[in-house]
Motif scaffolding. Structure first.
Motif, PDB file in Angstrom:
ATOM      1  N   ILE A  37       0.841  -1.200   0.000  1.00  0.00           N
ATOM      2  CA  ILE A  37       0.000   0.000   0.000  1.00  0.00           C
ATOM      3  C   ILE A  37       0.875   1.247   0.000  1.00  0.00           C
ATOM      4  N   VAL A  38       1.900   1.254   0.829  1.00  0.00           N
ATOM      5  CA  VAL A  38       2.808   2.405   0.877  1.00  0.00           C
ATOM      6  C   VAL A  38       3.435   2.632  -0.495  1.00  0.00           C
TER       7      VAL A  38
ATOM      8  N   MET B 115      -3.014  15.941   1.452  1.00  0.00           N
ATOM      9  CA  MET B 115      -3.645  15.469   2.688  1.00  0.00           C
ATOM     10  C   MET B 115      -2.685  15.610   3.872  1.00  0.00           C
ATOM     11  N   LEU B 116      -1.415  15.307   3.649  1.00  0.00           N
ATOM     12  CA  LEU B 116      -0.424  15.452   4.713  1.00  0.00           C
ATOM     13  C   LEU B 116      -0.307  16.908   5.153  1.00  0.00           C
ATOM     14  N   ARG B 117      -0.406  17.810   4.212  1.00  0.00           N
ATOM     15  CA  ARG B 117      -0.315  19.231   4.554  1.00  0.00           C
ATOM     16  C   ARG B 117      -1.533  19.702   5.356  1.00  0.00           C
TER      17      ARG B 117
ATOM     18  N   LEU C 194      -3.982   8.731  11.239  1.00  0.00           N
ATOM     19  CA  LEU C 194      -3.396   7.762  10.304  1.00  0.00           C
ATOM     20  C   LEU C 194      -2.302   8.413   9.465  1.00  0.00           C
ATOM     21  N   LEU C 195      -2.502   9.675   9.106  1.00  0.00           N
ATOM     22  CA  LEU C 195      -1.516  10.394   8.306  1.00  0.00           C
ATOM     23  C   LEU C 195      -0.264  10.753   9.094  1.00  0.00           C
ATOM     24  N   ASP C 196      -0.329  10.685  10.408  1.00  0.00           N
ATOM     25  CA  ASP C 196       0.855  10.958  11.229  1.00  0.00           C
ATOM     26  C   ASP C 196       1.891   9.846  11.145  1.00  0.00           C
ATOM     27  N   ASN C 197       1.505   8.694  10.605  1.00  0.00           N
ATOM     28  CA  ASN C 197       2.433   7.579  10.478  1.00  0.00           C
ATOM     29  C   ASN C 197       3.587   7.988   9.559  1.00  0.00           C
ATOM     30  N   PRO C 198       4.818   7.984  10.063  1.00  0.00           N
ATOM     31  CA  PRO C 198       5.974   8.429   9.262  1.00  0.00           C
ATOM     32  C   PRO C 198       6.181   7.643   7.971  1.00  0.00           C
ATOM     33  N   VAL C 199       5.611   6.463   7.865  1.00  0.00           N
ATOM     34  CA  VAL C 199       5.787   5.657   6.660  1.00  0.00           C
ATOM     35  C   VAL C 199       5.197   6.342   5.426  1.00  0.00           C
TER      36      VAL C 199
ATOM     37  N   PRO D  28      10.686  15.263   2.461  1.00  0.00           N
ATOM     38  CA  PRO D  28      11.205  15.920   3.671  1.00  0.00           C
ATOM     39  C   PRO D  28      10.280  17.001   4.211  1.00  0.00           C
ATOM     40  N   GLU D  29       9.699  17.817   3.328  1.00  0.00           N
ATOM     41  CA  GLU D  29       8.824  18.901   3.786  1.00  0.00           C
ATOM     42  C   GLU D  29       7.517  18.387   4.377  1.00  0.00           C
ATOM     43  N   ALA D  30       7.106  17.156   4.024  1.00  0.00           N
ATOM     44  CA  ALA D  30       5.872  16.587   4.576  1.00  0.00           C
ATOM     45  C   ALA D  30       6.060  16.185   6.028  1.00  0.00           C
ATOM     46  N   ARG D  31       7.290  15.929   6.411  1.00  0.00           N
ATOM     47  CA  ARG D  31       7.545  15.523   7.799  1.00  0.00           C
ATOM     48  C   ARG D  31       7.236  16.654   8.763  1.00  0.00           C
TER      49      ARG D  31
END
Length: 129
Positions: free
Chosen positions: A77-78, A93-95, A114-119, A124-127
Motif C-alpha cells: 500500500i505504501v 492530505m499530509l499538509r 493515520l496520516l501521522d504515520n511516518p511511513v 522531507p517537507e511533509a515531515r
C-alpha cells in the motif's frame, strides 16, 4: 512566472483541495501555472478526487494490515501511494493533517492520526508540514 518544482515546493504556490481534486492558486505564479498547464481540467479533477477516495480507504487498510502483522501487504500500500495521482493527493492530505478542521476537510476524524504515520512521509517537507 511558472512554478519550477526543482527550485522549491509547488505547494508554496498551489493548494490542492483533495475532496474536489481542484487546485487553488496561492500566488500569481500558482495562478499562471494552473492556467498554462490546465491543471483543473475536468478529467484531472475527477482523477484526483477519485484518488482521494481511494487513499482514504488505503490508509485505513494499511492501519488494519499493520495491526494484523501483515507487513508485506501494508508495504504494498505504501508503495502504491508513491505513484501518481496518489502522490500529489496524499501530499496535500499530509499538509492538511495538522490544520484546524482537518477531520472535516479530510472527511474522516481518524485520518489525521493515520496520516501521522511516518511511513507515509516520502517528502522531507511533509515531515514538518
Amino acid at each position: 512566472m511558472l512554478i519550477d518544482p526543482s527550485n522549491g515546493d509547488p505547494y508554496d504556490h498551489l493548494e490542492l483541495m483533495p475532496s474536489t481534486g481542484r487546485y487553488e492558486a496561492v500566488t500569481d505564479c500558482g495562478e499562471a501555472t494552473i492556467e498554462v498547464f490546465r491543471l483543473n481540467r475536468a478529467d484531472l479533477e475527477r482523477g484526483r478526487k477519485s484518488a482521494f477516495v481511494r487513499i482514504k480507504s488505503m490508509l485505513r487498510d494499511h492501519a488494519q494490515l499493520t495491526e494484523d502483522g501483515r507487513d508485506e501487504e501494508a508495504h504494498e500500500i505504501v508503495a502504491s501511494l508513491q505513484d501518481q495521482p496518489f502522490a500529489d493527493v496524499l501530499y496535500a492530505m499530509l499538509r492538511f493533517r495538522d490544520s484546524p478542521g482537518a477531520s472535516t476537510v479530510l472527511g474522516d476524524p481518524n485520518l489525521p492520526a493515520l496520516l501521522d504515520n511516518p511511513v507515509f512521509h516520502f517528502w522531507p517537507e511533509a515531515r514538518s508540514a
